[in-house]
Design an enzyme around this catalytic site. Structure first.
Site, PDB file in Angstrom:
ATOM      1  N   ILE A  10       0.809  -1.227   0.000  1.00  0.00           N
ATOM      2  CA  ILE A  10       0.000   0.000   0.000  1.00  0.00           C
ATOM      3  C   ILE A  10       0.835   1.266   0.000  1.00  0.00           C
ATOM      4  O   ILE A  10       0.317   2.348  -0.222  1.00  0.00           O
ATOM      5  CB  ILE A  10      -1.005   0.050   1.180  1.00  0.00           C
ATOM      6  CG1 ILE A  10      -0.351  -0.368   2.495  1.00  0.00           C
ATOM      7  CG2 ILE A  10      -2.239  -0.776   0.878  1.00  0.00           C
ATOM      8  CD1 ILE A  10      -1.284  -0.303   3.680  1.00  0.00           C
ATOM      9  N   GLY A  11       2.099   1.141   0.230  1.00  0.00           N
ATOM     10  CA  GLY A  11       2.896   2.367   0.231  1.00  0.00           C
ATOM     11  C   GLY A  11       4.381   2.076   0.196  1.00  0.00           C
ATOM     12  O   GLY A  11       4.835   1.012   0.638  1.00  0.00           O
ATOM     13  N   GLU A  12       5.091   3.028  -0.352  1.00  0.00           N
ATOM     14  CA  GLU A  12       6.552   2.897  -0.390  1.00  0.00           C
ATOM     15  C   GLU A  12       7.100   4.250  -0.006  1.00  0.00           C
ATOM     16  O   GLU A  12       6.795   5.242  -0.664  1.00  0.00           O
ATOM     17  CB  GLU A  12       6.988   2.532  -1.811  1.00  0.00           C
ATOM     18  CG  GLU A  12       8.480   2.487  -2.029  1.00  0.00           C
ATOM     19  CD  GLU A  12       9.074   1.130  -1.694  1.00  0.00           C
ATOM     20  OE1 GLU A  12      10.007   1.105  -0.873  1.00  0.00           O
ATOM     21  OE2 GLU A  12       8.599   0.127  -2.237  1.00  0.00           O
ATOM     22  N   GLY A  13       7.828   4.309   1.067  1.00  0.00           N
ATOM     23  CA  GLY A  13       8.268   5.633   1.505  1.00  0.00           C
ATOM     24  C   GLY A  13       9.746   5.676   1.797  1.00  0.00           C
ATOM     25  O   GLY A  13      10.532   4.886   1.276  1.00  0.00           O
ATOM     26  N   TYR A  15      11.442   5.153   4.605  1.00  0.00           N
ATOM     27  CA  TYR A  15      12.086   4.153   5.449  1.00  0.00           C
ATOM     28  C   TYR A  15      11.826   2.720   5.025  1.00  0.00           C
ATOM     29  O   TYR A  15      12.517   1.809   5.456  1.00  0.00           O
ATOM     30  CB  TYR A  15      11.653   4.330   6.904  1.00  0.00           C
ATOM     31  CG  TYR A  15      12.188   5.591   7.499  1.00  0.00           C
ATOM     32  CD1 TYR A  15      13.515   5.668   7.912  1.00  0.00           C
ATOM     33  CD2 TYR A  15      11.392   6.715   7.612  1.00  0.00           C
ATOM     34  CE1 TYR A  15      14.025   6.833   8.430  1.00  0.00           C
ATOM     35  CE2 TYR A  15      11.896   7.888   8.130  1.00  0.00           C
ATOM     36  CZ  TYR A  15      13.220   7.942   8.543  1.00  0.00           C
ATOM     37  OH  TYR A  15      13.720   9.102   9.051  1.00  0.00           O
ATOM     38  N   THR A  17       8.770  -0.287   3.111  1.00  0.00           N
ATOM     39  CA  THR A  17       7.564  -0.603   2.357  1.00  0.00           C
ATOM     40  C   THR A  17       6.417  -0.882   3.318  1.00  0.00           C
ATOM     41  O   THR A  17       6.625  -1.468   4.376  1.00  0.00           O
ATOM     42  CB  THR A  17       7.845  -1.862   1.511  1.00  0.00           C
ATOM     43  OG1 THR A  17       9.107  -1.668   0.860  1.00  0.00           O
ATOM     44  CG2 THR A  17       6.785  -2.072   0.458  1.00  0.00           C
ATOM     45  N   VAL A  18       5.214  -0.476   2.929  1.00  0.00           N
ATOM     46  CA  VAL A  18       4.039  -0.711   3.776  1.00  0.00           C
ATOM     47  C   VAL A  18       3.106  -1.697   3.067  1.00  0.00           C
ATOM     48  O   VAL A  18       2.794  -1.522   1.885  1.00  0.00           O
ATOM     49  CB  VAL A  18       3.289   0.602   4.075  1.00  0.00           C
ATOM     50  CG1 VAL A  18       2.128   0.362   5.026  1.00  0.00           C
ATOM     51  CG2 VAL A  18       4.243   1.644   4.664  1.00  0.00           C
ATOM     52  N   LYS A  33       4.685  -2.095   8.366  1.00  0.00           N
ATOM     53  CA  LYS A  33       5.713  -1.213   7.818  1.00  0.00           C
ATOM     54  C   LYS A  33       7.069  -1.848   8.068  1.00  0.00           C
ATOM     55  O   LYS A  33       7.506  -1.972   9.212  1.00  0.00           O
ATOM     56  CB  LYS A  33       5.609   0.161   8.472  1.00  0.00           C
ATOM     57  CG  LYS A  33       6.605   1.163   7.932  1.00  0.00           C
ATOM     58  CD  LYS A  33       6.205   2.548   8.386  1.00  0.00           C
ATOM     59  CE  LYS A  33       7.232   3.579   8.011  1.00  0.00           C
ATOM     60  NZ  LYS A  33       6.775   4.936   8.334  1.00  0.00           N
ATOM     61  N   ASP A 126       6.729  15.993  10.452  1.00  0.00           N
ATOM     62  CA  ASP A 126       6.573  15.672   9.026  1.00  0.00           C
ATOM     63  C   ASP A 126       5.087  15.635   8.661  1.00  0.00           C
ATOM     64  O   ASP A 126       4.624  14.692   8.019  1.00  0.00           O
ATOM     65  CB  ASP A 126       7.256  14.333   8.717  1.00  0.00           C
ATOM     66  CG  ASP A 126       7.503  14.140   7.223  1.00  0.00           C
ATOM     67  OD1 ASP A 126       7.383  15.131   6.466  1.00  0.00           O
ATOM     68  OD2 ASP A 126       7.801  13.004   6.814  1.00  0.00           O
TER      69      ASP A 126
HETATM   70  P1  ADP Z   1       7.231   6.582   5.078  1.00  0.00           P
HETATM   71  O1  ADP Z   1       8.044   6.902   6.293  1.00  0.00           O
HETATM   72  O2  ADP Z   1       7.935   5.639   4.228  1.00  0.00           O
HETATM   73  O3  ADP Z   1       6.683   7.811   4.398  1.00  0.00           O
HETATM   74  P2  ADP Z   1       4.497   6.012   5.926  1.00  0.00           P
HETATM   75  O4  ADP Z   1       4.238   5.488   7.301  1.00  0.00           O
HETATM   76  O5  ADP Z   1       4.136   7.434   5.653  1.00  0.00           O
HETATM   77  O6  ADP Z   1       5.999   5.708   5.565  1.00  0.00           O
HETATM   78  O7  ADP Z   1       3.744   5.072   4.887  1.00  0.00           O
HETATM   79  C1  ADP Z   1       3.799   5.290   3.482  1.00  0.00           C
HETATM   80  C2  ADP Z   1       2.384   5.275   2.909  1.00  0.00           C
HETATM   81  O8  ADP Z   1       1.766   4.002   3.198  1.00  0.00           O
HETATM   82  C3  ADP Z   1       1.429   6.307   3.512  1.00  0.00           C
HETATM   83  O9  ADP Z   1       1.549   7.554   2.844  1.00  0.00           O
HETATM   84  C4  ADP Z   1       0.077   5.661   3.297  1.00  0.00           C
HETATM   85  O10 ADP Z   1      -0.371   5.845   1.984  1.00  0.00           O
HETATM   86  C5  ADP Z   1       0.391   4.164   3.498  1.00  0.00           C
HETATM   87  N1  ADP Z   1       0.145   3.767   4.902  1.00  0.00           N
HETATM   88  C6  ADP Z   1       1.017   3.843   5.927  1.00  0.00           C
HETATM   89  N2  ADP Z   1       0.492   3.391   7.065  1.00  0.00           N
HETATM   90  C7  ADP Z   1      -0.765   3.009   6.777  1.00  0.00           C
HETATM   91  C8  ADP Z   1      -1.849   2.471   7.557  1.00  0.00           C
HETATM   92  N3  ADP Z   1      -1.725   2.227   8.870  1.00  0.00           N
HETATM   93  N4  ADP Z   1      -3.025   2.219   6.928  1.00  0.00           N
HETATM   94  C9  ADP Z   1      -3.152   2.471   5.603  1.00  0.00           C
HETATM   95  N5  ADP Z   1      -2.190   2.968   4.829  1.00  0.00           N
HETATM   96  C10 ADP Z   1      -0.987   3.259   5.388  1.00  0.00           C
END
Ligand code: ADP
Ligand code: MG
Length: 250
Positions: A10-13, A15, A17-18, A33, A126
């Site tokens: 669902i996400g790649e940021g 730090y 992958t989520v 995460k 942030d």
């Molecule tokens: P990073 O430090 O890599 O930015 P995030 O915690 O912001 O990590 O997670 C990246 C993305 O993953 C978020 O912008 C969101 O879209 C998705 N995400 C993160 N945590 C959740 C969660 N608990 N439920 C749903 N989506 C999430």
């Protein structure tokens, strides 16, 4: 990790992958995460673990709950409550056409979560739409914090889009609000690493930036955007602002 069945990414940021995942026993849906660590690092820094343990105690309905921390060798997996989507995706899907009542409700919840963090001496550092999660029922929760302080420098470099450098952000704010003068912010020139930079006049008024926001809303925004921290409204104070006088929290 056997406890969870990984579903989609669902996400790649910055730090790691989520993933969306399911607890095999309870069938609860969670967000995992996975934090990447440098190969030459010796496991997870103890300072990071300490910080993450603090976050586990930060329990509030407007803060995404950290259920668990799984730690083995050089891997760290944070188990969070799952939310439907982040605010950036929601904004994109609305094409800028946001209901003013939803804006008010989201801002109220953001300030509630933030005020709680500040009362526990935790700074988010942030705040941006990608780090605010929302649910179909209108709930908003702060996410993705603490790690900046826990890990220091991210493993992967910030992309220009993900994290504009401070100068770009400052220039953007200055052209909108006008560069703060020494009169408005006397302590500014005494800040560490202060460098004089171009003085911009305010080029536009907030009415043009947020045309649908009413006058009390613009007043609150103006107070939230004050560069001088002494003059800037706190989260707690902002919740008492007249903008919210007609708002009934659910
Ligand atoms: P990073 O430090 O890599 O930015 P995030 O915690 O912001 O990590 O997670 C990246 C993305 O993953 C978020 O912008 C969101 O879209 C998705 N995400 C993160 N945590 C959740 C969660 N608990 N439920 C749903 N989506 C999430
Ligand atoms: Mg993030």
């Amino acid at each position: 990790m056997q406890k969870y069945e990984k579903l989609e990414k669902i996400g790649e940021g910055t730090y790691g992958t989520v993933f969306k995942a399911k607890n095999r026993e309870t069938h609860e849906i969670v967000a995992l995460k996975r934090v990447r660590l440098d190969d030459d690092d010796e496991g997870v820094p103890s300072s990071a673990l300490r910080e993450i343990c603090l976050l586990k105690e930060l329990k509030h309905k407007n803060i995404v709950r950290l259920h668990d921390v799984l730690h083995s060798d050089k891997k760290l997996t944070l188990v969070f409550e799952f939310c439907d989507q982040d605010l950036k995706k929601y904004f994109d899907s609305c094409n800028g056409d946001l209901d003013p009542e939803i804006v008010k409700s989201f801002l109220f919840q953001l300030l509630k979560g933030l005020g709680f963090c500040h009362s526990r001496n935790v700074l988010h550092r942030d705040l941006k739409p990608q780090n605010l999660l929302i649910n179909r029922n209108g709930e908003l929760k702060l996410a993705d914090f603490g790690l900046a302080r826990a890990f220091g420098i991210p493993v992967r470099c910030y992309s220009a889009e993900a994290q504009p450098c401070p100068q770009v952000t400052l220039d953007h704010m200055d052209t909108l609000l006008g560069t703060p003068t020494e009169e408005q912010w006397p302590a500014m020139t005494k800040l560490p690493d202060y460098k004089p930079y171009p003085m911009y006049p305010a080029t536009t008024s907030l009415v043009n930036v947020v045309p649908k926001l009413n006058a009390t809303g613009r007043d609150l925004l103006q107070n939230l955007l004050k560069c001088n921290p002494v003059q800037r409204i706190s989260a707690e104070e902002a919740l008492q602002h007249p903008y919210f006088s007609d708002f009934c929290p659910p």
